[in-house]
Design an enzyme around this catalytic site. Structure first.
Site, short mmCIF file in Angstrom:
data_model
loop_
_atom_site.label_atom_id
_atom_site.label_comp_id
_atom_site.label_asym_id
_atom_site.label_seq_id
_atom_site.Cartn_x
_atom_site.Cartn_y
_atom_site.Cartn_z
N HIS A 11 0.86 -1.20 0.00
CA HIS A 11 0.00 0.00 0.00
C HIS A 11 0.89 1.24 0.00
O HIS A 11 1.95 1.25 0.59
CB HIS A 11 -0.89 0.01 1.26
CG HIS A 11 -2.06 0.93 1.14
ND1 HIS A 11 -1.98 2.27 1.41
CD2 HIS A 11 -3.33 0.70 0.74
CE1 HIS A 11 -3.16 2.84 1.20
NE2 HIS A 11 -3.99 1.91 0.79
N ASP A 27 -8.01 -5.11 -0.15
CA ASP A 27 -8.49 -5.97 -1.25
C ASP A 27 -8.13 -7.43 -1.07
O ASP A 27 -8.62 -8.27 -1.83
CB ASP A 27 -7.90 -5.45 -2.57
CG ASP A 27 -8.47 -4.07 -2.91
OD1 ASP A 27 -7.67 -3.16 -3.17
OD2 ASP A 27 -9.70 -3.92 -2.88
C1 SDX Z 1 -6.18 0.22 -2.94
O1 SDX Z 1 -4.30 4.65 -1.95
C2 SDX Z 1 -5.31 4.06 -1.34
O2 SDX Z 1 -5.73 4.44 -0.27
C3 SDX Z 1 -5.91 2.90 -2.13
C4 SDX Z 1 -6.93 2.05 -1.40
C5 SDX Z 1 -8.19 2.82 -1.12
O3 SDX Z 1 -8.92 2.46 -0.18
O4 SDX Z 1 -8.54 3.75 -1.94
O5 SDX Z 1 -6.38 1.60 -0.17
C6 SDX Z 1 -7.34 0.85 -2.24
O6 SDX Z 1 -5.92 0.58 -4.06
C7 SDX Z 1 -5.34 -0.78 -2.21
C8 SDX Z 1 -4.12 -1.30 -3.08
C9 SDX Z 1 -4.62 -2.39 -4.04
N1 SDX Z 1 -3.59 -2.74 -4.99
C10 SDX Z 1 -2.93 -3.94 -4.92
O7 SDX Z 1 -3.13 -4.76 -4.03
C11 SDX Z 1 -1.97 -4.20 -6.07
C12 SDX Z 1 -0.66 -4.82 -5.52
N2 SDX Z 1 0.05 -3.78 -4.77
C13 SDX Z 1 1.02 -3.00 -5.48
O8 SDX Z 1 0.95 -2.92 -6.84
C14 SDX Z 1 1.54 -1.78 -4.71
O9 SDX Z 1 1.83 -2.21 -3.44
C15 SDX Z 1 0.69 -0.54 -4.68
C16 SDX Z 1 0.28 -0.11 -6.03
C17 SDX Z 1 -0.52 -0.78 -3.83
C18 SDX Z 1 1.51 0.58 -4.02
O10 SDX Z 1 2.54 0.86 -4.88
P1 SDX Z 1 3.66 1.99 -4.53
O11 SDX Z 1 3.33 2.69 -3.28
O12 SDX Z 1 3.88 2.79 -5.77
O13 SDX Z 1 4.93 1.13 -4.19
P2 SDX Z 1 5.88 0.49 -5.27
O14 SDX Z 1 5.07 -0.10 -6.39
O15 SDX Z 1 6.94 1.48 -5.61
O16 SDX Z 1 6.50 -0.71 -4.42
C19 SDX Z 1 7.59 -0.48 -3.52
C20 SDX Z 1 8.41 -1.76 -3.58
C21 SDX Z 1 8.82 -2.12 -5.02
O17 SDX Z 1 10.03 -2.84 -4.95
P3 SDX Z 1 11.42 -2.00 -5.33
O18 SDX Z 1 11.21 -1.47 -6.74
O19 SDX Z 1 11.52 -0.92 -4.28
O20 SDX Z 1 12.49 -3.07 -5.23
O21 SDX Z 1 7.63 -2.87 -3.11
C22 SDX Z 1 7.44 -3.81 -4.18
C23 SDX Z 1 7.74 -3.08 -5.47
O22 SDX Z 1 8.21 -3.98 -6.46
N3 SDX Z 1 6.03 -4.21 -4.13
C24 SDX Z 1 5.59 -5.45 -4.32
C25 SDX Z 1 4.20 -5.37 -4.15
N4 SDX Z 1 3.85 -4.10 -3.88
C26 SDX Z 1 4.98 -3.39 -3.88
N5 SDX Z 1 6.23 -6.60 -4.61
C27 SDX Z 1 5.44 -7.70 -4.73
N6 SDX Z 1 4.10 -7.71 -4.59
C28 SDX Z 1 3.45 -6.57 -4.30
N7 SDX Z 1 2.12 -6.55 -4.16
#
Ligand code: SDX
Length: 447
Positions: free
Chosen positions: A326, A383
């Protein structure tokens, strides 16, 4: 040379009832600038850069707005480090446990918990606007039978502005805006249930105003026209809880979309339609559908959770653990904790054993003990478990994000209304240009 932001700006700023305790010092070359610091009511701090470009010629750059506040809001407070979520000051745990979705909608939109008379009037007004214009039914017939419910919902909600042109006036009186809001709250539940019915090729069911908001939605969704339907109170309680948990979440992607579209004096229905489109993305609200699809893929692949956690950690593998991570929560998403517990309660009450739930629990256990997820502070988000409950309630996977939108509707409305009341300027971010410098046109014969 020390340049200050002019005195009266600082004083005017301080009069904005924000605890301007001190200023931040910015040194650029030989110049030093003092930028106001403001502190919110939960002690969040910000450097106010509203005058930065005017004073320094510089802008800031922050891809994805990870460090940038877009507004000042009194609706929802999150503490990502502590896993805290409060709507208008009320902890989400108390609201999920003791309130109803309609009461939370009133709280978010109007700022306080309603009295009995207020909630009864709110429900009465909404129940008078649950019908969808008969001409709108033709739109449902126009969609291909397998078209995604979120694309339908976004289109249908935007089309409300065609049936209620008075909503186009960006300067509605508070009473007119209340009616625009009531119509949307009333019709959204009907539209969502009719999208579901149409996906089955079933006749739609008209709302029955004798029911409360959530019961009416479940009646229109799962009822049959021919017989009196018994709506299980377990389903009503579960649906209330899920809708409450999704009702608002401060400046997330879809809410920011609603606010910025509304900032152009665009009407509420079109602004919400834009928010629905933003929520559709699998990185945002669409994740609840992707989680179930992921869990089913793992199950069909033999349930080897360790293999899929490895894939999620592999930089060369596009696979991500959907429902994990998140932007704000670097601790447990408080909503995920509540939903996980509700999962067990509801499935046992309904006598359902869902193998996908077991895989989800195993996946969570493995991931939360893995250094990669611990270091990156990746926890289950709202989710991760919600789809399992939606499934248990009888919804197909493609309807999950539409249910998220139904829950988020009062939050979007509240945020849009606050943006209007705060008379915020049109949202228009700047950029740093990295393209070609000036070059002369080359006629075709010389290229
Ligand atoms: C919602 O914003 C809100 O409040 C949203 C929400 C709401 O109520 O409105 O809470 C609802 O959207 C919840 C999130 C649902 N999405 C997912 O579950 C999709 C999977 N999660 C990710 O794609 C990710 O965690 C995000 C999109 C939620 C957040 O992405 P960020 O903050 O841009 O973080 P990032 O993608 O830069 O990740 C940081 C690191 C990365 O590794 P590095 O590049 O630093 O080495 O963490 C890793 C990412 O690769 N990472 C994951 C991961 N999520 C982040 N690795 C594996 N699996 C994951 N799910």
């Amino acid at each position: 040379m020390v340049l200050y932001i002019c005195e009266e700006d600082l004083i005017k700023f301080a009069k904005n009832q924000f605890h301007m305790s001190e200023t931040a010092e910015l040194k650029l070359g030989k110049s030093i600038y003092h930028l106001p610091i403001l502190k919110g009511t939960e002690n969040e701090k910000a450097i106010d850069i509203e005058k930065l470009r005017e004073q320094t010629g510089f802008i800031t750059l922050d891809s994805g707005f990870k460090n940038t506040g877009a507004t000042k809001s009194a609706i929802t407070f999150l503490d990502g480090e502590k896993g805290i979520l409060k709507y208008r000051g009320y902890p989400i745990e108390q609201l999920a446990d003791q309130s109803t979705f309609l009461e939370v909608a009133y709280l978010l939109i109007y700022g306080n918990l309603p009295t009995k008379a207020q909630i009864d009037e709110f429900h009465h007004q909404i129940s008078r606007h649950t019908l969808v214009h008969e001409d709108m039914k033709k739109f449902f017939d126009g969609f291909p039978s397998k078209s995604h419910p979120m694309g339908q919902l976004s289109s249908l909600v935007c089309s409300l502005s065609s049936f209620y042109p008075e909503s186009l006036n960006p300067h509605q009186t508070p009473e007119e805006l209340d009616l625009t809001i009531i119509k949307l709250l009333g019709k959204m539940a009907t539209i969502v249930s009719w999208i579901y019915k149409k996906s089955l090729g079933h006749p739609v069911i008209y709302p029955q105003n004798k029911y409360d908001y959530v019961t009416n939605f479940l009646y229109m969704t799962f009822g049959q026209r021919t017989e009196e339907v018994h709506i299980d109170p377990v389903l009503v309680s579960a649906m209330n809880k899920l809708l409450i948990l999704h009702a608002d979440h401060e400046q997330n992607c879809s809410t920011s979309t609603v606010r910025i579209v509304g900032s152009s004096d665009c009407n509420l229905y079109a602004s919400i339609s834009a928010g629905i489109s933003a929520l559709w993305g699998p990185l945002h609200g669409g994740a609840n559908q992707s989680v179930i699809e992921m869990l089913e893929k793992i199950r069909n692949d033999g349930g080897d959770v360790d293999k899929w956690v490895l894939k999620a950690k592999d930089k060369n593998d596009p696979f991500r653990l959907m429902g994990f991570g998140h932007r704000v929560y670097k601790n447990f998403d408080p909503r995920a904790k509540i939903i996980k517990k509700a999962c067990d309660d509801i499935l046992s009450k309904l006598g359902i054993k869902d193998p996908v739930l077991e895989i989800a629990k195993k996946l969570e256990e493995v991931a939360l003990s893995d250094a990669y997820f611990i270091e990156k502070k990746l926890y289950p988000n709202v989710d991760f478990y919600s789809g399992i409950i939606y499934r248990a309630l009888g919804f197909p996977t493609e309807m999950f994000t539409v249910l998220f939108a139904l829950g988020r509707l009062p939050g979007w409305i509240a945020q849009w209304k606050e943006m209007r009341e705060q008379e915020e300027p049109i949202g228009r971010p700047r950029q740093i240009y990295i393209g070609e410098n000036t070059r002369d046109y080359i006629p075709m014969h010389k290229r």
